[in-house]
Structure formats: C-alpha cells, structure tokens
Design a protein around this motif. Structure first.
Motif, PDB file in Angstrom:
ATOM      1  N   ASP A 191      -3.047   4.514   8.008  1.00  0.00           N
ATOM      2  CA  ASP A 191      -2.286   4.503   9.260  1.00  0.00           C
ATOM      3  C   ASP A 191      -0.808   4.856   9.047  1.00  0.00           C
ATOM      4  N   LYS A 192      -0.393   4.972   7.794  1.00  0.00           N
ATOM      5  CA  LYS A 192       0.976   5.369   7.477  1.00  0.00           C
ATOM      6  C   LYS A 192       0.999   6.710   6.732  1.00  0.00           C
ATOM      7  N   ALA A 229      -8.102   7.495  -0.433  1.00  0.00           N
ATOM      8  CA  ALA A 229      -7.317   6.342   0.019  1.00  0.00           C
ATOM      9  C   ALA A 229      -7.746   5.069  -0.708  1.00  0.00           C
ATOM     10  N   GLN A 230      -9.032   4.894  -0.902  1.00  0.00           N
ATOM     11  CA  GLN A 230      -9.520   3.708  -1.619  1.00  0.00           C
ATOM     12  C   GLN A 230      -9.106   3.756  -3.088  1.00  0.00           C
ATOM     13  N   THR A 231      -9.217   4.913  -3.691  1.00  0.00           N
ATOM     14  CA  THR A 231      -8.876   5.053  -5.108  1.00  0.00           C
ATOM     15  C   THR A 231      -7.398   4.787  -5.380  1.00  0.00           C
ATOM     16  N   GLY A 246       8.322   9.968  -2.070  1.00  0.00           N
ATOM     17  CA  GLY A 246       7.448   8.910  -2.562  1.00  0.00           C
ATOM     18  C   GLY A 246       6.023   8.955  -2.034  1.00  0.00           C
ATOM     19  N   PHE A 247       5.643  10.029  -1.363  1.00  0.00           N
ATOM     20  CA  PHE A 247       4.271  10.173  -0.879  1.00  0.00           C
ATOM     21  C   PHE A 247       3.364  10.643  -2.008  1.00  0.00           C
ATOM     22  N   MET A 299       0.834  -1.197   0.000  1.00  0.00           N
ATOM     23  CA  MET A 299       0.000   0.000   0.000  1.00  0.00           C
ATOM     24  C   MET A 299       0.870   1.250   0.000  1.00  0.00           C
ATOM     25  N   ASN A 300       0.290   2.320  -0.491  1.00  0.00           N
ATOM     26  CA  ASN A 300       0.993   3.591  -0.626  1.00  0.00           C
ATOM     27  C   ASN A 300       0.793   4.487   0.595  1.00  0.00           C
ATOM     28  N   GLN A 301       1.660   5.475   0.717  1.00  0.00           N
ATOM     29  CA  GLN A 301       1.544   6.481   1.766  1.00  0.00           C
ATOM     30  C   GLN A 301       1.176   7.814   1.124  1.00  0.00           C
TER      31      GLN A 301
END
Length: 177
Positions: free
Chosen positions: A123-124, A115-117, A47-48, A1-3
């Motif tokens: 949490d990060k 966040a879903q997309t 990288g965010f 998952m991404n931040q």
C-alpha cells in the motif's frame, strides 16, 4: 516494512515495438528508454526497492530460452549500472499468453511474491506499466498504479492512479512527494 517501485520491462525500461527493435530476445535488442537510468537511480536514492515484473511469453512460445532471457537481463542491468542504477530483483512469467498460469500479469502473483520476500508494504509501493495488464496487476496487488508512455491501451476499463509520459517524469514527481 519497505517500499518498492515495481516496473514492467518492455516499454517502461527498454524499447519495444520501435523501428530499432520489435521484440527483446537477445542482449543486442536492449535499448534503454531515455531517462530510465536516471529514474531508477532516483528510486534507489530515495530508498525504494526496485523490481522488474515482466511477462515473457516468448519463452513458452519457443522464441527464447530462460538462459537467453537471463543474458538480456544481465545486459539491462549492466546498462543501468552505467547510471549508478540498480534493480534489486527480477520476476518473470515464462508461460505462453492465455496459458492460465498464476503468474502472468494481469494477475498479481509476481508482485505479491516479491513483496513477501522483501517485506514490502504494497500500500506504500508503486506498480509502473505501459499496458493495462500491468495496471490491473498493480491494482490487484494493492499498489498505487502508474501508467507511463504513449502505447495504445488495450482495454479501457483499467484505471491507473497516476499517469506520466515516461519513467523519469514519474521519478521527478515522486522526489517532490
């Protein structure tokens, strides 16, 4: 998952309620706050994903249109591009204040939907704002919350995880983590 770093717009990215601009209703009202371009570029470099989540009740109140808001956001993005900074997406609530909609902060819908997309680990991730509704939305979404600036806080019951004087100070802290 991404931040991700989720950013409120007015008072975090651009001036609002200053001698130069009261509200941001036209592209000519966009004035980036000092250090914002460098801060967003730093988030990009780390990288965010960088998102803007903003209440824009002026649309519901008739002070501006969706097209006018789009022009404001294009100007903001162009100004940020001069620093090599990129916003990945913008979510906004066009409803009047107190309309009871699901998307207006302090509700977390804009954050959760992004966040879903983009497959974001909340949490990060971080929600950065200059007012209590921003912090409350981030808390409800499960992000680490960051209060920046010096604007008077409206409710004093909302607690941010971190506090910084401006977005660049937060970005510098994040780079050291």
């Amino acid at each position: 998952m991404n931040q991700a770093v989720f950013l409120d717009r007015d008072g975090v990215i651009n001036e609002v309620l200053t001698d130069r601009v009261k509200f941001v209703n036209r592209p000519s009202d966009v004035y980036l706050l000092d250090g914002v371009g460098e801060a967003i570029q730093a988030f990009n470099d780390m990288g965010f994903f960088v998102f803007v989540v903003t209440n824009q009740g002026g649309i519901g109140l008739g002070y501006m249109t969706d097209d006018a808001l789009d022009a404001v956001h294009k100007r903001m993005q162009a100004d940020l591009a001069a620093f090599g900074a990129t916003i990945d997406d913008i979510a906004y609530c066009p409803h009047k204040p107190h309309a009871g909609c699901e998307c207006r902060k302090p509700r977390p819908k804009m954050i959760v939907d992004l966040a879903q997309t983009y497959d974001i680990a909340l949490d990060k991730s971080f929600m950065v704002g200059d007012r209590d509704p921003d912090i409350a939305a981030g808390n409800k979404a499960g992000t680490t919350t960051v209060f920046i600036g010096h604007r008077e806080r409206q409710q004093h019951e909302v607690t941010a995880d971190k506090t910084f004087p401006d977005l660049l100070a937060f970005a510098r802290w994040l780079q050291k983590q």
